[in-house]
Write a protein that holds these residues in place. Structure first.
Motif, PDB file in Angstrom:
ATOM      1  N   ALA A 268     -49.559 -65.542  31.967  1.00 56.42           N
ATOM      2  CA  ALA A 268     -48.989 -64.206  31.805  1.00 56.42           C
ATOM      3  C   ALA A 268     -50.041 -63.220  31.299  1.00 56.42           C
ATOM      4  N   GLU A 269     -50.876 -63.665  30.379  1.00 57.94           N
ATOM      5  CA  GLU A 269     -51.914 -62.801  29.804  1.00 57.94           C
ATOM      6  C   GLU A 269     -52.934 -62.381  30.855  1.00 57.94           C
ATOM      7  N   LEU A 270     -53.318 -63.332  31.729  1.00 58.68           N
ATOM      8  CA  LEU A 270     -54.349 -63.059  32.727  1.00 58.68           C
ATOM      9  C   LEU A 270     -53.778 -62.615  34.075  1.00 58.68           C
ATOM     10  N   VAL A 271     -52.458 -62.618  34.172  1.00 58.37           N
ATOM     11  CA  VAL A 271     -51.756 -62.251  35.408  1.00 58.37           C
ATOM     12  C   VAL A 271     -52.239 -63.131  36.568  1.00 58.37           C
ATOM     13  N   VAL A 272     -52.142 -64.431  36.374  1.00 59.66           N
ATOM     14  CA  VAL A 272     -52.464 -65.405  37.419  1.00 59.66           C
ATOM     15  C   VAL A 272     -51.371 -66.467  37.438  1.00 59.66           C
ATOM     16  N   ALA A 273     -51.415 -67.338  38.432  1.00 62.46           N
ATOM     17  CA  ALA A 273     -50.433 -68.410  38.523  1.00 62.46           C
ATOM     18  C   ALA A 273     -50.718 -69.476  37.470  1.00 62.46           C
ATOM     19  N   GLU A 274     -49.662 -70.133  37.002  1.00 61.98           N
ATOM     20  CA  GLU A 274     -49.847 -71.186  36.000  1.00 61.98           C
ATOM     21  C   GLU A 274     -50.681 -72.339  36.559  1.00 61.98           C
ATOM     22  N   THR A 275     -50.554 -72.614  37.865  1.00 59.95           N
ATOM     23  CA  THR A 275     -51.360 -73.676  38.471  1.00 59.95           C
ATOM     24  C   THR A 275     -52.847 -73.338  38.410  1.00 59.95           C
ATOM     25  N   THR A 276     -53.162 -72.051  38.528  1.00 58.10           N
ATOM     26  CA  THR A 276     -54.559 -71.616  38.407  1.00 58.10           C
ATOM     27  C   THR A 276     -55.075 -71.885  37.005  1.00 58.10           C
ATOM     28  N   VAL A 277     -54.250 -71.602  36.012  1.00 54.10           N
ATOM     29  CA  VAL A 277     -54.641 -71.862  34.623  1.00 54.10           C
ATOM     30  C   VAL A 277     -54.873 -73.362  34.409  1.00 54.10           C
ATOM     31  N   LYS A 278     -53.990 -74.183  34.948  1.00 55.31           N
ATOM     32  CA  LYS A 278     -54.149 -75.630  34.796  1.00 55.31           C
ATOM     33  C   LYS A 278     -55.480 -76.097  35.380  1.00 55.31           C
ATOM     34  N   THR A 279     -55.860 -75.519  36.507  1.00 59.11           N
ATOM     35  CA  THR A 279     -57.141 -75.865  37.124  1.00 59.11           C
ATOM     36  C   THR A 279     -58.296 -75.458  36.212  1.00 59.11           C
ATOM     37  N   HIS A 280     -58.224 -74.250  35.660  1.00 61.17           N
ATOM     38  CA  HIS A 280     -59.267 -73.792  34.740  1.00 61.17           C
ATOM     39  C   HIS A 280     -59.363 -74.700  33.517  1.00 61.17           C
ATOM     40  N   VAL A 281     -58.214 -75.061  32.963  1.00 62.72           N
ATOM     41  CA  VAL A 281     -58.200 -75.911  31.772  1.00 62.72           C
ATOM     42  C   VAL A 281     -58.832 -77.267  32.070  1.00 62.72           C
ATOM     43  N   ALA A 282     -58.480 -77.844  33.199  1.00 62.79           N
ATOM     44  CA  ALA A 282     -59.049 -79.142  33.574  1.00 62.79           C
ATOM     45  C   ALA A 282     -60.566 -79.059  33.702  1.00 62.79           C
ATOM     46  N   ARG A 283     -61.061 -77.991  34.292  1.00 65.51           N
ATOM     47  CA  ARG A 283     -62.511 -77.818  34.445  1.00 65.51           C
ATOM     48  C   ARG A 283     -63.192 -77.607  33.100  1.00 65.51           C
ATOM     49  N   ILE A 284     -62.535 -76.854  32.225  1.00 64.70           N
ATOM     50  CA  ILE A 284     -63.097 -76.619  30.884  1.00 64.70           C
ATOM     51  C   ILE A 284     -63.238 -77.938  30.131  1.00 64.70           C
ATOM     52  N   LEU A 285     -62.200 -78.746  30.147  1.00 67.30           N
ATOM     53  CA  LEU A 285     -62.238 -80.034  29.438  1.00 67.30           C
ATOM     54  C   LEU A 285     -63.336 -80.927  29.999  1.00 67.30           C
ATOM     55  N   ALA A 286     -63.452 -80.950  31.325  1.00 68.09           N
ATOM     56  CA  ALA A 286     -64.476 -81.792  31.954  1.00 68.09           C
ATOM     57  C   ALA A 286     -65.877 -81.317  31.597  1.00 68.09           C
ATOM     58  N   LYS A 287     -66.095 -80.009  31.638  1.00 67.87           N
ATOM     59  CA  LYS A 287     -67.428 -79.469  31.361  1.00 67.87           C
ATOM     60  C   LYS A 287     -67.824 -79.631  29.893  1.00 67.87           C
ATOM     61  N   LEU A 288     -66.838 -79.512  28.999  1.00 68.79           N
ATOM     62  CA  LEU A 288     -67.129 -79.661  27.574  1.00 68.79           C
ATOM     63  C   LEU A 288     -67.167 -81.126  27.143  1.00 68.79           C
TER      64      LEU A 288
END
Length: 222
Positions: free
Chosen positions: A178-198
């Protein structure tokens, strides 16, 4: 009918366990499959009933909730553990992050927040009270003043950094969307990539990295 979320409630107070059971089972999609009043009993019940989510109190007799959490998470394919805390237990929160707790919930949180926390945990998301994050940071994390982007974060894209900052404010995937005005599935993808990269196990540990590197400051909107 979709499968219900199986929950184990671990707390040494009978009234707390009963209250949580009533609230959670009234939601319709959640089933409390077991209760435990000690850390040792929580470990035993976790192995016996194989819940999806455990609500784990910190202070319990015989074995504390954090030691029980650590033991349960050593097993393969463990449940998600949400730690129950109160404002006088700051000293335990950082340890809980380190042993692998996937979320924090105030014991006096509204019923809607309790249900949301269980649902989030069951889907791999987490719900952390922003007030808990702020108190955690004020107590345990030294304010960092990095020159440029810290090395740990150089692999993240600008959008992933935006998502990380929102995670560190305690927002769920739906709230970030809601904050970024994107789909929740998009956020899930970003979160998964963040966890993997960190190289971290879950978003709660990503919060620690965000504050320790100075990506997020003590002002949650800074």
């Amino acid at each position: 009918m979709s499968k219900k979320i199986r929950v184990l409630v671990a707390d040494d107070q009978t009234l707390v366990r009963t209250g949580f059971r009533v609230i959670l089972e009234a939601a319709g999609d959640i089933e409390v499959v077991a209760e435990a009043d000690t850390g040792n009993e929580a470990i035993r019940q976790a192995q016996l009933v194989e819940p999806d989510v455990i609500l784990m109190d910190i202070r319990m007799p015989e074995l504390d909730g954090l030691s029980a959490t650590e033991e349960i998470l050593r097993h393969p394919d463990p449940p998600t553990i949400v730690v129950l805390t109160t404002f006088d237990q700051n000293e335990y929160i950082y340890r809980a992050l380190r042993v692998g707790a996937a979320g924090f919930l105030l014991k006096d949180a509204p019923s809607t927040r309790l249900i949301a926390a269980v649902r989030a945990a069951a889907t791999g998301d987490s719900l952390i009270e922003p007030s808990i994050i702020q108190r955690l940071v004020e107590r345990f994390v030294e304010p960092a003043q990095p020159k440029g982007l810290p090395e740990e974060l150089t692999s993240l894209t600008e959008r992933e950094l935006d998502v990380l900052r929102l995670i560190a404010r305690g927002l769920s995937n739906a709230e970030i969307a809601a904050e970024l005005v994107v789909a929740e599935t998009t956020v899930k993808t970003h979160v998964a990539r963040i966890l993997a990269k960190l190289g971290v196990r879950d978003r709660v540990q990503a919060v620690v990295v965000a504050y320790e590197t100075g990506c997020v400051t003590r002002n949650p909107r800074g």
